[in-house]
Design a protein around this motif. Structure first.
Motif, short mmCIF file in Angstrom:
data_model
loop_
_atom_site.label_atom_id
_atom_site.label_comp_id
_atom_site.label_asym_id
_atom_site.label_seq_id
_atom_site.Cartn_x
_atom_site.Cartn_y
_atom_site.Cartn_z
N LEU A 3 32.86 35.50 43.80
CA LEU A 3 32.36 36.87 43.75
C LEU A 3 32.83 37.66 44.93
N HIS A 4 33.01 37.01 46.06
CA HIS A 4 33.47 37.73 47.25
C HIS A 4 34.98 37.83 47.32
N GLY A 5 35.67 37.19 46.40
CA GLY A 5 37.13 37.19 46.47
C GLY A 5 37.75 38.54 46.21
N LEU A 6 36.95 39.46 45.67
CA LEU A 6 37.48 40.80 45.36
C LEU A 6 38.15 41.44 46.53
N LEU A 7 37.56 41.27 47.72
CA LEU A 7 38.10 42.01 48.86
C LEU A 7 38.32 41.17 50.09
N LEU A 8 38.01 39.86 50.01
CA LEU A 8 38.22 39.03 51.21
C LEU A 8 39.69 38.98 51.58
N ASN A 9 40.55 38.89 50.56
CA ASN A 9 41.98 38.78 50.85
C ASN A 9 42.73 40.02 50.40
N ARG A 125 39.57 43.68 39.83
CA ARG A 125 40.66 43.13 40.64
C ARG A 125 40.99 41.75 40.09
N GLY A 126 42.17 41.63 39.51
CA GLY A 126 42.53 40.37 38.88
C GLY A 126 41.54 40.05 37.77
N PHE A 127 40.96 38.86 37.79
CA PHE A 127 39.99 38.47 36.76
C PHE A 127 38.55 38.79 37.16
N THR A 145 32.43 61.22 52.57
CA THR A 145 32.95 60.60 51.36
C THR A 145 32.81 59.09 51.52
N ARG A 146 32.22 58.44 50.52
CA ARG A 146 31.95 57.00 50.63
C ARG A 146 32.32 56.31 49.33
N LEU A 147 33.09 55.24 49.45
CA LEU A 147 33.45 54.41 48.30
C LEU A 147 32.76 53.07 48.46
N GLU A 148 31.98 52.67 47.43
CA GLU A 148 31.24 51.41 47.46
C GLU A 148 31.63 50.54 46.27
N GLY A 149 31.52 49.23 46.45
CA GLY A 149 31.82 48.30 45.36
C GLY A 149 30.81 47.16 45.32
N HIS A 150 30.44 46.75 44.10
CA HIS A 150 29.52 45.63 43.88
C HIS A 150 30.08 44.72 42.80
N VAL A 151 29.90 43.42 42.98
CA VAL A 151 30.30 42.42 41.99
C VAL A 151 29.09 41.54 41.72
N ALA A 152 28.65 41.50 40.45
CA ALA A 152 27.48 40.70 40.06
C ALA A 152 26.28 40.99 40.96
N GLY A 153 26.10 42.25 41.33
CA GLY A 153 24.98 42.66 42.16
C GLY A 153 25.19 42.47 43.65
N ALA A 154 26.28 41.84 44.04
CA ALA A 154 26.56 41.62 45.46
C ALA A 154 27.39 42.77 46.02
N ALA A 307 53.84 42.16 46.35
CA ALA A 307 54.15 40.75 46.57
C ALA A 307 53.82 39.88 45.36
N ASN A 308 52.65 40.13 44.74
CA ASN A 308 52.23 39.25 43.65
C ASN A 308 51.85 40.00 42.37
N GLY A 309 51.98 41.31 42.37
CA GLY A 309 51.67 42.08 41.17
C GLY A 309 50.19 42.24 40.89
N GLU A 310 49.32 41.84 41.83
CA GLU A 310 47.88 41.96 41.63
C GLU A 310 47.45 43.42 41.61
N VAL A 311 46.48 43.74 40.74
CA VAL A 311 46.06 45.12 40.53
C VAL A 311 44.58 45.27 40.86
N PHE A 312 44.27 46.32 41.63
CA PHE A 312 42.89 46.74 41.89
C PHE A 312 42.73 48.10 41.21
#
Length: 322
Positions: A3-9, A125-127, A145-154, A307-312
């Motif tokens: 769940l945290h992988g969205l933005l750790l890397n 982001r990815g899967f 201006t503030r941008l926020e993100g949540h994944v599964a409530g986290a 580098a890897n074609g990953e999309v956000f």
């Protein structure tokens, strides 16, 4: 951990430090002294009388320039080159129509700010998927201006830009970037000193007029199109000097791609699409869709890693007014 992988890397809006200006070398040219012209031979004819003719005076030596007289190398005068002079070396009709921008050539634009709003997005982001929100809060001569993100409530992401408003739109004073399991980092736009400093890296950048951060540009680009909609036509380009929070700062140039229909939960929305194409190896391609009927607020945004074609990606779910 997934769940945290969205933005750790990740660094959705990462840019790299601007390239160094190309070195200019000056070569000295050795000038050889010209060969002296030999004097014409003296021609005499026999005279009836034997008395010797008075000696003729030798011709006066010709003046010779100091450079020609000296066998040493001539020392050229120092050459000063203005920063704008090294943007492009092409000249005349063969010069490219779209020279690369530098922070010295980024234009200032007229702007009409959008009304206060909160835009809710589907975030991917990815899967991994989640929800995001862009809060746009102008108030008098200031804004947030503030941008926020949540994944599964986290809660996994918060990027915030605060500053003032002027005739050229948003003028950031501070930008902060927080990611899950990562310390907060910041960029400080010290307008009284004309520089951008950072909470982490001990680097500084000159602060050009019209500079933006990695959140404020999402509102600024729409504000320009509100004032100058003709820029959303074939050949249209918009450039901003954009800084992140890790000492990264560079010129982002957006090129108009076309008008497209974006499918959202609110139904299809007509949007103008602009693309920021990478200039360096680790830049990211940025695509943004801005809806004219929604004051050119971003209804979709996509960031692609080379580098890897990953999309956000952010895709609009709804818009709320305060």
């Amino acid at each position: 951990m997934l769940l945290h992988g969205l933005l750790l890397n990740s660094d959705g809006l990462a840019v790299t430090a601007p390239p160094r200006a190309p070195a200019v070398s000056v070569r000295t040219v050795e000038v050889s002294a010209p060969l002296a012209t030999p004097a014409a031979p003296l021609v005499t004819q026999p005279l009836p009388a034997p008395p010797a003719a008075p000696p003729r005076r030798a011709p006066a030596p010709r003046a010779v320039s100091p450079v020609a007289a000296s066998p040493l190398r001539a020392e050229p005068a120092p050459i000063e080159i203005a920063p704008s002079a090294i943007v492009s070396t092409a000249a005349g009709p063969s010069a490219p129509s779209d020279p690369p921008e530098s922070r010295d050539t980024v234009p200032l634009y007229r702007t009409v700010l959008a009304s206060p709003a909160t835009l809710h997005y589907e975030m991917k982001r990815g899967f991994l998927s989640g929800i995001g929100a862009l809060h746009w809060k102008p108030a008098g001569g200031t804004y947030e201006t503030r941008l926020e993100g949540h994944v599964a409530g986290a809660h996994v992401l918060t990027e915030t830009s605060t500053g003032t408003l002027d005739t050229h739109g948003l003028a950031p004073l501070r930008y902060t970037d927080w990611r899950a399991r990562r310390a907060i980092s910041a960029a400080n736009f010290q307008r009284d000193k004309g520089k951008i400093t950072y909470s982490g890296p001990q680097v500084e950048h000159a602060l050009p007029a019209g500079a933006q951060d990695r959140v404020s540009w999402m509102v600024q680009i729409g504000a320009v199109l509100n004032a100058e909609p003709h820029r959303a036509t074939p050949g249209g380009r918009l450039s901003f000097f954009v800084s992140g929070a890790q000492g990264d700062a560079d010129v982002w140039t957006f090129r108009y791609v076309g008008t497209e229909a974006v499918t959202t939960r609110l139904g299809p929305l007509r949007a103008v699409r602009f693309t920021r194409e990478p200039r360096k190896t680790y830049d990211r391609q940025v695509d943004v869709w801005l809806a004219p009927e929604r004051e050119h607020l971003p209804v979709r945004a996509r960031f692609t890693t080379q580098a890897n074609g990953e999309v956000f990606e952010l895709l609009l779910r709804d818009i709320q007014s305060p």
